[in-house]
Design an enzyme around this catalytic site. Structure first.
Site, PDB file in Angstrom:
ATOM      1  N   VAL A 231       0.741  -1.255   0.000  1.00 44.34           N
ATOM      2  CA  VAL A 231      -0.147   0.081  -0.160  1.00 44.34           C
ATOM      3  C   VAL A 231       1.049   1.569  -0.105  1.00 44.34           C
ATOM      4  CG1 VAL A 231      -1.830   0.752   1.146  1.00 44.34           C
ATOM      5  CG2 VAL A 231      -2.245  -1.086   1.441  1.00 44.34           C
TER       6      VAL A 231
ATOM      7  N   LYS B 268      11.349  -0.992   8.532  1.00 35.31           N
ATOM      8  CA  LYS B 268      11.974  -1.570   9.659  1.00 35.31           C
ATOM      9  C   LYS B 268      13.329  -2.292   9.405  1.00 35.31           C
ATOM     10  CE  LYS B 268       9.539  -5.303  10.875  1.00 35.31           C
ATOM     11  NZ  LYS B 268       7.876  -6.163  10.747  1.00 35.31           N
TER      12      LYS B 268
ATOM     13  N   LYS C  49      -7.044  -2.166   9.489  1.00 34.58           N
ATOM     14  CA  LYS C  49      -7.991  -2.427   9.924  1.00 34.58           C
ATOM     15  C   LYS C  49      -7.801  -2.909  11.200  1.00 34.58           C
ATOM     16  CE  LYS C  49      -7.107  -4.231   6.483  1.00 34.58           C
ATOM     17  NZ  LYS C  49      -7.043  -4.755   4.761  1.00 34.58           N
TER      18      LYS C  49
ATOM     19  N   VAL D 210     -11.412  -0.341   5.420  1.00 35.40           N
ATOM     20  CA  VAL D 210     -12.390  -0.993   4.684  1.00 35.40           C
ATOM     21  C   VAL D 210     -12.630  -0.841   3.311  1.00 35.40           C
ATOM     22  CG1 VAL D 210     -14.982  -0.717   4.935  1.00 35.40           C
ATOM     23  CG2 VAL D 210     -12.804  -0.195   7.060  1.00 35.40           C
TER      24      VAL D 210
ATOM     25  N   GLY E  80     -10.739  -1.455   0.490  1.00 43.78           N
ATOM     26  CA  GLY E  80     -10.130  -0.995  -0.619  1.00 43.78           C
ATOM     27  C   GLY E  80     -11.177   0.701  -1.059  1.00 43.78           C
TER      28      GLY E  80
ATOM     29  N   GLY F  90      -0.653 -14.711  -4.913  1.00 41.22           N
ATOM     30  CA  GLY F  90      -0.444 -13.670  -3.937  1.00 41.22           C
ATOM     31  C   GLY F  90      -1.459 -12.675  -3.706  1.00 41.22           C
TER      32      GLY F  90
ATOM     33  N   ASP G  24     -10.016 -11.347   8.752  1.00 41.32           N
ATOM     34  CA  ASP G  24     -10.107  -9.756   8.078  1.00 41.32           C
ATOM     35  C   ASP G  24     -11.735  -9.008   8.237  1.00 41.32           C
ATOM     36  OD1 ASP G  24      -8.363  -7.706   5.908  1.00 41.32           O
ATOM     37  OD2 ASP G  24     -10.574  -7.961   5.556  1.00 41.32           O
TER      38      ASP G  24
ATOM     39  N   LYS H 239     -13.194  -5.047   9.478  1.00 42.70           N
ATOM     40  CA  LYS H 239     -13.948  -4.436   8.724  1.00 42.70           C
ATOM     41  C   LYS H 239     -15.674  -3.794   9.085  1.00 42.70           C
ATOM     42  CE  LYS H 239     -10.947  -5.668   4.567  1.00 42.70           C
ATOM     43  NZ  LYS H 239     -10.917  -6.157   3.644  1.00 42.70           N
TER      44      LYS H 239
ATOM     45  N   GLY I 296      -5.299  -4.152  -2.697  1.00 41.39           N
ATOM     46  CA  GLY I 296      -4.469  -3.726  -3.718  1.00 41.39           C
ATOM     47  C   GLY I 296      -3.277  -2.872  -3.749  1.00 41.39           C
TER      48      GLY I 296
END
Lengths: 425, 425
Positions: free
Chosen positions: B14, B38, B96, B123, B125, B178, B192, B196, B293
């Site tokens: 993202v 990181k 989220k 939430v 995308g 992926g 997940d 949301k 995405g």
């Protein structure tokens, strides 16, 4: 949030819807302080002292914070909006014709006065498309805006295909049920969705295109033979409004289209509207909701009023910050054109023809024709012909140059050349 | 609009999407000033001096206007968000889990600091659902929020039904492509989409419900026999998240559901998400878009950044202005429950049973069962059983009292009574 005093113009379908939504919304701090109406004799369910026939009683009242304009007459509506802005009041309106025809002026006036005009209710009723384009897609280059922007015609087309009826009988039924106006011209000839498309062009691509420049063809010339053609191919017909950016040009038009099963617009039924977006980042988006009606539109108006409580304004980001893309009608579209007898259509008008069919009382041609040609009087006013876009969604020809236009241009140039030759001799 | 300096945490999928959208947006005034990552060893396509591993370099930099948090780790994300708010910077996040689990605290912190936390990217995308709920439906009583909130599982379910494959092979394929994580638990077990749903409960109904209180069942126990049952009935299966207000209670859960053809969620394919709303004024609304995405989520984050440029904040209108509706799991839902052999399920757990089927290696029961029961360990941890909501969209039993719960309550009361009796004797 501050308490808002609303001055309302018009108390018809949407005005009463706004009243209902205000009354049933548990967390809105505001009320209708005064309603300006045309006919004081009409029986109303609200107390008489809420009403006035004098515009000034609202415009000049310092206790009224904002003006909500919900009358039919576009000219009178503009007058109200301008007066309100000039007297320092922001405005909410749902008048698509007025907004579409005066948007450039309204944007200027907002700049001059520092006040806002919001008009979510003007486009696709309950679908929050303008705010979404402004706020969510304000920085995203869009490729396409498309959809079903008129509930009356979608209701008619749904009935035609689901109940296997013809256009005149469904129109009659829709009028009896109140889904279509007694004068249905604006709807069935595609003017109403064109006003909405014109407004969306500003918010999606940053350009003002007067409705008069946008081609609109309606559903009022659909013949039984066209319906049979659609059915035999497994299609339905939808009145599709669309605008597409191709290269650095924008094309836009409202034309009925054949729609295959499982197409994203195929299942948009009855009075529902749909807006699809195609963006560089988000890819495809689809919004579906009721396109009209007292409460759905009333709720859209209420959401605008609520936004004014924190001084929200459309920023017209794309309009101000991007280079102005030119709007063009100089492109072919691929259409099915039907008529009754061969002399009614000049096949020379087509850029190219892929299919021809002639019978005793029904002819059709499938081919590419220039958008600009469809706008000209000989096509527009020819009641014998019916035009439907083919089911190919991509409209692969769109964006190409029109050969006919080029020929015309060459002819014009040659004429000028001859005149010059004669003069110089 | 002011120029915005962004301090970014995380440069994964993202984060890179945000970088792309910023670069390709022609009318956004802002840039990424610093990126905290990181692992400094990882090869990156941007100049090394843009990166840091020190959180304080962003948090304490007075030239950085806002913080964008796009890391995976929910705990570390919360720490960043809190530090940023406390040092006077507004935040955009797409985490989220972090938002859902700490929303009440985040709302308080926003009040205390006067700074904003926006999380549209958390939430669904590219679907602008949070802003729409806040701005457009902020004053409208909603009856239902429902939809497909997880792209990975929707991709898996689409492939299962369109290509007639089984769950394990499609999961493998999705991981290779992926579309699913190497540890797919959060997706396939419905955590997940539950995060949301928890966030949407705040914006749609004004209530904070910790994810732990919401029932989530996944698609990881789908057996071939279940798929055959679905196919033979003409159904597909979708992982549906839903929240419904019935009377003065709100119910919410994430459970796979049988879906009939032409159902509004039936054609939501692959990684697309959908959100449907049912409101008092607008009636039905449907939003469809890519749920995940790099670019779609990056664009959602950009729209939040853009909103911060005019100091936009969620107002949490319903949370602050409405009476708090209680959230409840004490209601039956109508489900299909399949398992391998009769002793695996205690039929006494059902409120009522409409159908039973037993064969050598496959049994199923269709009946009403209490949501609270499905959450209990003996059901949750029973890997032999698979639960799918029936195709009846209305879930007519929802909102009724659970007889089993009442019995338990009576038993408890009786026990107490006996103890009291014994004590008094």
């Amino acid at each position: 949030m501050k308490n808002i005093n609303i001055g309302l113009f018009g108390f018809g379908c949407v005005g009463q819807g706004l009243y209902e939504t205000l009354n049933n919304s548990k967390n809105f701090a505001g009320q209708i302080a005064k309603i300006c109406i045309k006919n004081p004799e009409k029986k109303r369910k609200l107390s008489a002292d809420l009403f006035t026939t004098q515009k000034e009683e609202i415009i000049n009242d310092p206790n009224i914070d904002i003006v909500v304009e919900l009358i039919d007459d576009a000219e009178a509506a503009l007058d109200i909006v301008v007066s309100a802005l000039q007297s320092g009041k922001s405005v909410v309106t749902a008048n698509k014709k007025m907004v579409a025809e005066n948007l450039e002026y309204l944007v200027e006036l907002q700049q001059q006065t520092g006040k806002a005009v919001l008009y979510e209710g003007a486009v696709c009723g309950s679908i929050p498309i303008i705010r979404t384009l402004e706020e969510y897609f304000g920085h995203e280059p869009l490729n396409e805006v498309k959809g079903i922007f008129n509930g009356s015609t979608n209701y008619i087309l749904t009935k035609i295909f689901e109940d296997r009826l013809d256009y005149p009988s469904v129109l009659k039924e829709a009028q009896d049920l109140g889904f279509a106006e007694s004068d249905p011209t604006l709807d069935v000839q595609g003017y109403d969705p064109k006003f909405k498309l014109s407004i969306l062009l500003t918010h999606a691509f940053g350009i003002h295109v007067p409705p008069s420049e946008i081609t609109n063809l309606g559903i009022d010339r659909l013949k039984t033979a066209d319906l049979e053609y659609a059915r035999s191919n497994g299609y339905t017909i939808k009145l599709v409004s669309q605008a597409r950016r191709i290269g650095e040009k924008v094309f836009g038009f409202v034309i009925p289209q054949f729609v295959k099963p499982h197409h994203k617009l195929a299942d948009i039924r009855n009075e529902f509207n749909a807006v699809t977006l195609d963006g560089e980042f988000c890819d495809e988006q689809l919004f579906i909701g009721k396109g009209a009606g007292s409460l759905p539109t009333g709720a859209a108006v209420l959401s605008d009023i609520s936004a004014l409580s924190y001084d929200y304004k459309y920023e017209y980001k794309k309009h101000y910050n991007l280079g102005k893309l030119p709007f063009s009608n100089q492109s072919p579209v691929k259409v099915y054109v039907s008529y009754n007898s061969p002399e009614q259509v000049d096949l020379q008008d087509f850029e190219s023809i892929q299919e021809k069919y002639f019978s005793f009382d029904h002819c059709y041609v499938i081919g590419n024709i220039c958008l600009g040609k469809l706008q000209k009087d000989d096509w527009r006013n020819n009641k014998n012909i019916n035009v439907v876009l083919t089911a190919e969604d991509s409209q692969t020809g769109l964006g190409n140059l029109c050969v006919n236009d080029l020929k015309d241009e060459i002819d014009e140039l040659k004429k000028g050349q001859k005149i010059r030759e004669r003069i110089t001799i």
